[in-house]
Motif scaffolding. Structure first.
Motif, PDB file in Angstrom:
ATOM      1  N   ASN A 181       0.810  -1.194   0.240  1.00  0.00           N
ATOM      2  CA  ASN A 181      -0.076  -0.011   0.002  1.00  0.00           C
ATOM      3  C   ASN A 181       0.842   0.818   0.343  1.00  0.00           C
ATOM      4  O   ASN A 181      -0.402   2.303   0.234  1.00  0.00           O
ATOM      5  CB  ASN A 181      -0.995   0.274   1.161  1.00  0.00           C
ATOM      6  N   PHE A 182       2.310   1.235  -0.019  1.00  0.00           N
ATOM      7  CA  PHE A 182       2.933   2.586  -0.097  1.00  0.00           C
ATOM      8  C   PHE A 182       3.633   2.322  -1.628  1.00  0.00           C
ATOM      9  O   PHE A 182       4.204   1.526  -2.172  1.00  0.00           O
ATOM     10  CB  PHE A 182       4.317   2.221   0.931  1.00  0.00           C
ATOM     11  N   TYR A 183       3.302   3.278  -2.516  1.00  0.00           N
ATOM     12  CA  TYR A 183       4.193   3.862  -3.216  1.00  0.00           C
ATOM     13  C   TYR A 183       5.148   4.915  -2.979  1.00  0.00           C
ATOM     14  O   TYR A 183       5.311   5.868  -2.400  1.00  0.00           O
ATOM     15  CB  TYR A 183       3.889   4.516  -4.161  1.00  0.00           C
ATOM     16  N   ILE A 184       6.674   5.091  -2.598  1.00  0.00           N
ATOM     17  CA  ILE A 184       7.879   5.562  -2.599  1.00  0.00           C
ATOM     18  C   ILE A 184       8.443   5.869  -4.333  1.00  0.00           C
ATOM     19  O   ILE A 184       8.864   5.108  -4.980  1.00  0.00           O
ATOM     20  CB  ILE A 184       8.595   4.620  -1.472  1.00  0.00           C
ATOM     21  N   THR A 185       8.699   7.095  -4.165  1.00  0.00           N
ATOM     22  CA  THR A 185       9.864   7.680  -5.078  1.00  0.00           C
ATOM     23  C   THR A 185       9.916   8.946  -4.835  1.00  0.00           C
ATOM     24  O   THR A 185      10.717   9.277  -3.131  1.00  0.00           O
ATOM     25  CB  THR A 185       9.096   8.365  -6.074  1.00  0.00           C
ATOM     26  N   SER A 186      11.517   9.635  -5.078  1.00  0.00           N
ATOM     27  CA  SER A 186      12.305  10.490  -5.297  1.00  0.00           C
ATOM     28  C   SER A 186      11.510  12.048  -5.557  1.00  0.00           C
ATOM     29  O   SER A 186      10.482  12.345  -6.954  1.00  0.00           O
ATOM     30  CB  SER A 186      13.333  10.289  -5.617  1.00  0.00           C
ATOM     31  N   LEU A 187      11.773  13.167  -4.680  1.00  0.00           N
ATOM     32  CA  LEU A 187      11.392  14.626  -5.643  1.00  0.00           C
ATOM     33  C   LEU A 187      12.687  14.724  -6.670  1.00  0.00           C
ATOM     34  O   LEU A 187      12.469  15.392  -7.169  1.00  0.00           O
ATOM     35  CB  LEU A 187      12.281  15.477  -4.583  1.00  0.00           C
ATOM     36  N   GLU A 188      13.661  13.462  -6.644  1.00  0.00           N
ATOM     37  CA  GLU A 188      14.813  13.980  -8.243  1.00  0.00           C
ATOM     38  C   GLU A 188      13.511  13.524  -9.215  1.00  0.00           C
ATOM     39  O   GLU A 188      13.968  13.919 -10.175  1.00  0.00           O
ATOM     40  CB  GLU A 188      16.060  13.240  -7.653  1.00  0.00           C
ATOM     41  N   LYS A 189      13.304  11.985  -8.683  1.00  0.00           N
ATOM     42  CA  LYS A 189      12.531  11.723  -9.829  1.00  0.00           C
ATOM     43  C   LYS A 189      11.356  12.533 -10.216  1.00  0.00           C
ATOM     44  O   LYS A 189      11.555  12.389 -11.673  1.00  0.00           O
ATOM     45  CB  LYS A 189      12.094  10.662  -9.318  1.00  0.00           C
ATOM     46  N   PHE A 190      10.702  13.064  -9.517  1.00  0.00           N
ATOM     47  CA  PHE A 190       9.726  14.116  -9.439  1.00  0.00           C
ATOM     48  C   PHE A 190       9.937  15.359 -10.541  1.00  0.00           C
ATOM     49  O   PHE A 190       9.831  15.474 -11.931  1.00  0.00           O
ATOM     50  CB  PHE A 190       8.688  13.981  -8.945  1.00  0.00           C
ATOM     51  N   ALA A 191      11.504  15.594 -10.308  1.00  0.00           N
ATOM     52  CA  ALA A 191      11.652  16.427 -11.352  1.00  0.00           C
ATOM     53  C   ALA A 191      12.385  16.476 -12.472  1.00  0.00           C
ATOM     54  O   ALA A 191      12.329  17.603 -13.488  1.00  0.00           O
ATOM     55  CB  ALA A 191      13.254  17.435  -9.871  1.00  0.00           C
TER      56      ALA A 191
END
Length: 335
Positions: A226-236
Protein backbone atom coordinates in the motif's frame (compact mmCIF):
# COMPACT_ATOMS: atom_id res chain seq x y z
CA UNK A 1 -8.25 14.07 -6.63
CA UNK A 2 -9.63 16.11 -3.75
CA UNK A 3 -6.99 18.12 -1.88
CA UNK A 4 -9.07 19.87 0.78
CA UNK A 5 -7.16 18.15 3.58
CA UNK A 6 -3.85 20.04 3.51
CA UNK A 7 -1.52 19.37 6.44
CA UNK A 8 -4.18 19.16 9.15
CA UNK A 9 -1.66 17.39 11.44
CA UNK A 10 -4.29 15.27 13.13
CA UNK A 11 -1.97 12.50 14.26
CA UNK A 12 1.32 14.31 14.90
CA UNK A 13 0.12 17.03 17.25
CA UNK A 14 1.43 16.57 20.79
CA UNK A 15 -2.11 16.57 22.26
CA UNK A 16 -3.38 13.65 20.17
CA UNK A 17 -2.77 11.17 22.99
CA UNK A 18 -5.49 12.97 25.00
CA UNK A 19 -7.98 13.14 22.14
CA UNK A 20 -11.28 11.28 22.10
CA UNK A 21 -11.10 8.76 19.26
CA UNK A 22 -14.77 8.97 18.31
CA UNK A 23 -14.83 12.77 18.34
CA UNK A 24 -11.74 12.72 16.11
CA UNK A 25 -13.37 10.22 13.77
CA UNK A 26 -16.50 12.35 13.45
CA UNK A 27 -14.35 15.39 12.70
CA UNK A 28 -12.34 13.40 10.14
CA UNK A 29 -15.42 12.22 8.29
CA UNK A 30 -17.46 15.42 8.58
CA UNK A 31 -14.61 17.62 7.35
CA UNK A 32 -13.78 15.38 4.39
CA UNK A 33 -14.81 16.60 0.95
CA UNK A 34 -17.86 14.91 -0.53
CA UNK A 35 -16.82 12.22 -3.02
CA UNK A 36 -19.27 12.04 -5.90
CA UNK A 37 -17.90 8.98 -7.72
CA UNK A 38 -15.39 6.16 -7.28
CA UNK A 39 -12.75 7.90 -9.42
CA UNK A 40 -12.35 10.70 -6.87
CA UNK A 41 -9.78 10.25 -4.13
CA UNK A 42 -9.38 12.04 -0.80
CA UNK A 43 -5.72 12.81 -0.11
CA UNK A 44 -4.51 13.57 3.41
CA UNK A 45 -1.27 15.52 3.04
CA UNK A 46 1.07 15.85 6.04
CA UNK A 47 4.78 15.20 5.28
CA UNK A 48 5.81 15.15 8.96
CA UNK A 49 3.84 11.93 9.46
CA UNK A 50 6.71 9.93 7.97
CA UNK A 51 9.11 10.89 10.77
CA UNK A 52 6.85 11.43 13.80
CA UNK A 53 7.41 8.14 15.69
CA UNK A 54 3.93 7.81 17.19
CA UNK A 55 1.91 8.46 14.01
CA UNK A 56 1.87 5.03 12.27
CA UNK A 57 0.86 3.36 15.53
CA UNK A 58 -1.78 5.97 16.37
CA UNK A 59 -3.15 5.82 12.84
CA UNK A 60 -3.29 2.01 12.97
CA UNK A 61 -5.40 2.13 16.14
CA UNK A 62 -7.44 5.15 15.08
CA UNK A 63 -9.40 3.67 12.21
CA UNK A 64 -11.86 0.88 13.19
CA UNK A 65 -11.05 -2.46 11.59
CA UNK A 66 -14.52 -2.71 10.03
CA UNK A 67 -13.86 0.36 7.86
CA UNK A 68 -11.17 -1.50 5.90
CA UNK A 69 -8.96 1.59 6.02
CA UNK A 70 -6.06 -0.25 7.67
CA UNK A 71 -5.88 -2.69 4.77
CA UNK A 72 -6.82 -0.33 1.94
CA UNK A 73 -5.35 3.07 2.78
CA UNK A 74 -2.58 3.99 0.36
CA UNK A 75 0.51 5.98 1.21
CA UNK A 76 2.56 8.14 -1.15
CA UNK A 77 6.11 8.72 0.10
CA UNK A 78 8.27 11.24 -1.77
CA UNK A 79 11.81 11.15 -0.42
CA UNK A 80 14.75 13.41 -1.23
CA UNK A 81 18.53 13.28 -1.26
CA UNK A 82 19.19 13.26 2.53
CA UNK A 83 21.87 15.96 2.42
CA UNK A 84 19.69 18.31 0.39
CA UNK A 85 16.71 17.57 2.61
CA UNK A 86 18.73 18.32 5.75
CA UNK A 87 19.95 21.63 4.35
CA UNK A 88 16.51 22.58 3.11
CA UNK A 89 15.00 21.75 6.50
CA UNK A 90 17.57 23.88 8.33
CA UNK A 91 17.17 26.92 6.10
CA UNK A 92 13.39 26.64 6.12
CA UNK A 93 13.19 26.51 9.94
CA UNK A 94 15.49 29.55 10.12
CA UNK A 95 13.64 31.55 7.50
CA UNK A 96 11.53 34.67 8.03
CA UNK A 97 8.50 32.37 8.22
CA UNK A 98 9.53 31.26 11.73
CA UNK A 99 11.80 33.93 13.24
CA UNK A 100 10.39 36.45 15.71
CA UNK A 101 11.77 39.43 13.76
CA UNK A 102 10.49 38.00 10.42
CA UNK A 103 13.98 38.04 8.96
CA UNK A 104 16.01 35.19 7.49
CA UNK A 105 18.66 33.79 9.82
CA UNK A 106 21.06 30.85 10.12
CA UNK A 107 24.59 30.04 8.98
CA UNK A 108 26.65 27.07 7.91
CA UNK A 109 28.63 27.42 11.14
CA UNK A 110 25.44 26.99 13.12
CA UNK A 111 24.34 24.10 10.89
CA UNK A 112 27.62 22.25 11.49
CA UNK A 113 27.08 22.50 15.27
CA UNK A 114 23.62 21.03 14.84
CA UNK A 115 25.02 18.23 12.67
CA UNK A 116 27.59 17.31 15.31
CA UNK A 117 24.91 17.30 18.01
CA UNK A 118 22.53 15.15 15.96
CA UNK A 119 25.22 12.61 15.06
CA UNK A 120 25.87 12.04 18.78
CA UNK A 121 22.14 11.77 19.37
CA UNK A 122 21.80 9.12 16.65
CA UNK A 123 24.50 6.97 18.25
CA UNK A 124 22.69 7.08 21.62
CA UNK A 125 19.36 6.40 19.96
CA UNK A 126 20.60 3.31 18.12
CA UNK A 127 22.17 1.87 21.27
CA UNK A 128 18.91 2.46 23.10
CA UNK A 129 16.83 0.77 20.38
CA UNK A 130 19.19 -2.22 20.42
CA UNK A 131 18.48 -2.69 24.12
CA UNK A 132 14.73 -2.04 24.06
CA UNK A 133 13.79 -3.59 20.72
CA UNK A 134 16.37 -5.62 18.78
CA UNK A 135 17.83 -7.51 21.75
CA UNK A 136 14.34 -8.31 23.06
CA UNK A 137 13.21 -9.64 19.66
CA UNK A 138 16.30 -11.83 19.51
CA UNK A 139 15.82 -13.29 23.00
CA UNK A 140 12.07 -13.89 22.70
CA UNK A 141 11.68 -14.92 19.07
CA UNK A 142 15.19 -15.49 17.70
CA UNK A 143 14.55 -12.57 15.34
CA UNK A 144 17.89 -10.83 14.91
CA UNK A 145 18.78 -7.45 13.49
CA UNK A 146 20.93 -8.46 10.50
CA UNK A 147 19.86 -12.05 10.01
CA UNK A 148 21.82 -15.27 9.54
CA UNK A 149 21.26 -18.82 8.34
CA UNK A 150 19.51 -19.95 11.53
CA UNK A 151 17.22 -17.06 12.41
CA UNK A 152 14.62 -14.71 10.99
CA UNK A 153 15.87 -11.12 10.69
CA UNK A 154 13.83 -8.05 11.48
CA UNK A 155 13.69 -6.89 7.86
CA UNK A 156 12.11 -10.16 6.71
CA UNK A 157 9.63 -9.95 9.57
CA UNK A 158 8.63 -6.40 8.68
CA UNK A 159 8.35 -7.09 4.96
CA UNK A 160 7.04 -10.65 5.16
CA UNK A 161 5.15 -12.01 2.16
CA UNK A 162 2.21 -13.83 3.76
CA UNK A 163 1.00 -15.28 0.45
CA UNK A 164 3.98 -17.65 0.31
CA UNK A 165 3.44 -19.35 3.70
CA UNK A 166 0.84 -21.72 5.16
CA UNK A 167 -2.17 -20.59 7.20
CA UNK A 168 -0.60 -22.02 10.36
CA UNK A 169 2.67 -20.16 9.72
CA UNK A 170 0.73 -17.01 8.89
CA UNK A 171 -1.05 -17.03 12.27
CA UNK A 172 2.28 -17.51 14.05
CA UNK A 173 4.06 -14.67 12.27
CA UNK A 174 1.10 -12.28 12.48
CA UNK A 175 1.22 -12.77 16.27
CA UNK A 176 4.98 -12.13 16.29
CA UNK A 177 4.52 -9.03 14.14
CA UNK A 178 1.94 -7.76 16.62
CA UNK A 179 4.39 -8.30 19.45
CA UNK A 180 7.12 -6.60 17.40
CA UNK A 181 4.78 -3.64 16.84
CA UNK A 182 4.17 -3.32 20.59
CA UNK A 183 7.86 -3.66 21.42
CA UNK A 184 8.84 -1.13 18.77
CA UNK A 185 6.28 1.37 20.06
CA UNK A 186 7.55 0.96 23.64
CA UNK A 187 11.16 1.18 22.48
CA UNK A 188 10.48 4.39 20.56
CA UNK A 189 8.79 5.89 23.61
CA UNK A 190 11.84 5.14 25.74
CA UNK A 191 14.48 6.16 23.20
CA UNK A 192 12.77 9.35 21.99
CA UNK A 193 11.96 10.17 25.60
CA UNK A 194 10.27 13.51 26.12
CA UNK A 195 10.56 14.15 22.38
CA UNK A 196 8.26 11.22 21.47
CA UNK A 197 5.26 13.47 20.77
CA UNK A 198 7.13 16.77 20.81
CA UNK A 199 6.23 19.64 18.51
CA UNK A 200 9.97 20.35 18.12
CA UNK A 201 10.75 17.16 16.16
CA UNK A 202 10.70 19.21 12.97
CA UNK A 203 14.03 20.71 14.03
CA UNK A 204 15.81 17.36 13.69
CA UNK A 205 17.26 18.13 10.31
CA UNK A 206 19.64 15.15 10.11
CA UNK A 207 17.62 12.39 11.74
CA UNK A 208 14.58 13.15 9.56
CA UNK A 209 16.76 12.34 6.55
CA UNK A 210 17.40 8.75 7.72
CA UNK A 211 14.49 7.11 5.97
CA UNK A 212 14.81 3.34 6.39
CA UNK A 213 13.69 3.06 10.01
CA UNK A 214 10.92 5.60 9.48
CA UNK A 215 9.53 3.29 6.78
CA UNK A 216 9.95 0.25 9.04
CA UNK A 217 7.59 1.82 11.56
CA UNK A 218 4.97 2.20 8.84
CA UNK A 219 5.56 -1.25 7.33
CA UNK A 220 4.85 -2.89 10.70
CA UNK A 221 1.48 -1.13 10.84
CA UNK A 222 0.25 -1.24 7.25
CA UNK A 223 0.74 -3.61 4.26
CA UNK A 224 3.87 -2.76 2.28
CA UNK A 225 2.04 -3.05 -1.05
CA UNK A 226 0.00 0.00 0.00
CA UNK A 227 3.06 2.26 -0.25
CA UNK A 228 4.31 4.06 -3.33
CA UNK A 229 7.85 5.37 -2.81
CA UNK A 230 9.54 7.79 -5.16
CA UNK A 231 11.92 10.73 -4.88
CA UNK A 232 11.77 14.44 -5.46
CA UNK A 233 14.67 14.04 -7.87
CA UNK A 234 12.66 11.60 -10.00
CA UNK A 235 9.69 13.93 -9.86
CA UNK A 236 11.84 16.83 -11.05
CA UNK A 237 13.17 14.81 -14.00
CA UNK A 238 9.74 13.80 -15.30
CA UNK A 239 6.77 15.27 -13.38
CA UNK A 240 4.18 13.98 -15.82
CA UNK A 241 5.43 10.40 -15.66
CA UNK A 242 5.63 10.37 -11.85
CA UNK A 243 2.26 12.08 -11.47
CA UNK A 244 0.71 9.51 -13.78
CA UNK A 245 2.17 6.64 -11.74
CA UNK A 246 0.87 8.17 -8.51
CA UNK A 247 -2.61 8.61 -10.00
CA UNK A 248 -2.57 4.99 -11.12
CA UNK A 249 -1.39 3.83 -7.69
CA UNK A 250 -4.22 5.56 -5.80
CA UNK A 251 -6.81 4.38 -8.30
CA UNK A 252 -7.66 7.81 -9.69
CA UNK A 253 -8.73 8.43 -13.27
CA UNK A 254 -5.31 8.97 -14.86
CA UNK A 255 -6.60 10.38 -18.15
CA UNK A 256 -8.79 12.93 -16.41
CA UNK A 257 -6.02 14.10 -14.07
CA UNK A 258 -3.06 14.03 -16.44
CA UNK A 259 -3.91 17.21 -18.32
CA UNK A 260 -1.05 19.64 -18.88
CA UNK A 261 -2.49 22.31 -16.59
CA UNK A 262 -2.60 19.81 -13.71
CA UNK A 263 1.04 18.85 -14.23
CA UNK A 264 2.10 22.49 -14.38
CA UNK A 265 0.16 23.14 -11.18
CA UNK A 266 1.85 20.24 -9.38
CA UNK A 267 5.31 21.34 -10.54
CA UNK A 268 4.79 24.95 -9.51
CA UNK A 269 3.45 24.01 -6.08
CA UNK A 270 6.52 21.87 -5.45
CA UNK A 271 8.79 24.76 -6.57
CA UNK A 272 10.81 22.36 -8.69
CA UNK A 273 13.48 24.07 -10.78
CA UNK A 274 13.99 21.92 -13.87
CA UNK A 275 17.30 23.46 -14.87
CA UNK A 276 20.33 21.17 -14.57
CA UNK A 277 22.46 23.97 -13.16
CA UNK A 278 20.46 24.29 -9.94
CA UNK A 279 17.84 21.53 -9.75
CA UNK A 280 17.08 22.05 -6.06
CA UNK A 281 17.86 25.73 -5.48
CA UNK A 282 14.28 26.93 -5.44
CA UNK A 283 13.37 24.44 -2.74
CA UNK A 284 15.47 26.52 -0.32
CA UNK A 285 13.94 29.76 -1.59
CA UNK A 286 12.22 30.81 1.68
CA UNK A 287 15.65 31.70 3.15
CA UNK A 288 17.79 34.10 1.12
CA UNK A 289 20.95 33.35 3.15
CA UNK A 290 21.04 29.84 1.64
CA UNK A 291 21.86 31.42 -1.72
CA UNK A 292 25.41 32.33 -0.69
CA UNK A 293 26.23 30.51 2.60
CA UNK A 294 26.98 27.11 1.09
CA UNK A 295 28.21 23.89 2.76
CA UNK A 296 31.92 23.17 2.41
CA UNK A 297 33.14 20.14 0.41
CA UNK A 298 34.38 18.65 3.70
CA UNK A 299 30.94 18.91 5.30
CA UNK A 300 29.30 17.37 2.25
CA UNK A 301 31.78 14.48 2.28
CA UNK A 302 31.21 13.89 6.00
CA UNK A 303 27.45 13.83 5.49
CA UNK A 304 27.76 11.50 2.50
CA UNK A 305 29.79 9.08 4.61
CA UNK A 306 27.28 9.33 7.45
CA UNK A 307 24.19 8.74 5.31
CA UNK A 308 25.74 6.02 3.09
CA UNK A 309 24.93 2.97 5.30
CA UNK A 310 21.40 4.23 5.93
CA UNK A 311 20.86 4.78 2.21
CA UNK A 312 21.92 1.18 1.57
CA UNK A 313 19.32 -0.02 4.09
CA UNK A 314 16.71 2.11 2.34
CA UNK A 315 17.62 0.66 -1.08
CA UNK A 316 17.37 -2.82 0.41
CA UNK A 317 13.77 -2.17 1.42
CA UNK A 318 12.82 -0.64 -1.90
CA UNK A 319 14.35 -3.60 -3.77
CA UNK A 320 12.20 -5.98 -1.71
CA UNK A 321 9.13 -3.91 -2.49
CA UNK A 322 9.89 -4.02 -6.22
CA UNK A 323 10.40 -7.78 -6.02
CA UNK A 324 7.05 -8.18 -4.26
CA UNK A 325 5.36 -6.16 -6.98
CA UNK A 326 6.81 -8.48 -9.64
CA UNK A 327 5.71 -11.54 -7.66
CA UNK A 328 2.15 -10.20 -7.37
CA UNK A 329 1.96 -9.47 -11.11
CA UNK A 330 3.29 -12.92 -11.92
CA UNK A 331 0.75 -14.63 -9.62
CA UNK A 332 -2.10 -12.68 -11.21
CA UNK A 333 -0.96 -13.72 -14.67
CA UNK A 334 -0.89 -17.38 -13.60
CA UNK A 335 -4.39 -17.15 -12.14
Amino acid sequence: AKDKHKEIHRFDRNTFVYANKWVELMDEWSSSPIVMDEDEVVIHYTPHYLYAPSVPFDMHHFYPEYTGIRENAKFIVILRNPIERSLSSYWFRNSHLFTSNHKDSGSMKDFEKIVEKELHYRQRYEKCMNVHFHDVMMKKYNVCRAGNSTSMNILNLIMMNFTSITIKQKKKWIAIRQEARNLLFNGLQVCFGSQFRSSTLGKRHIDKSIYFDQLDRWFLNFPIHNFYITSLEKFAQDPQHEFSKIMHFIGADVKRNIETNVIESVSSKQNVDMSQEAPMTRLRKPNSIAQYDLPSPRLRNDLEDFFAPYNRLLKQRIMIMRQREKEEKSSKMVV
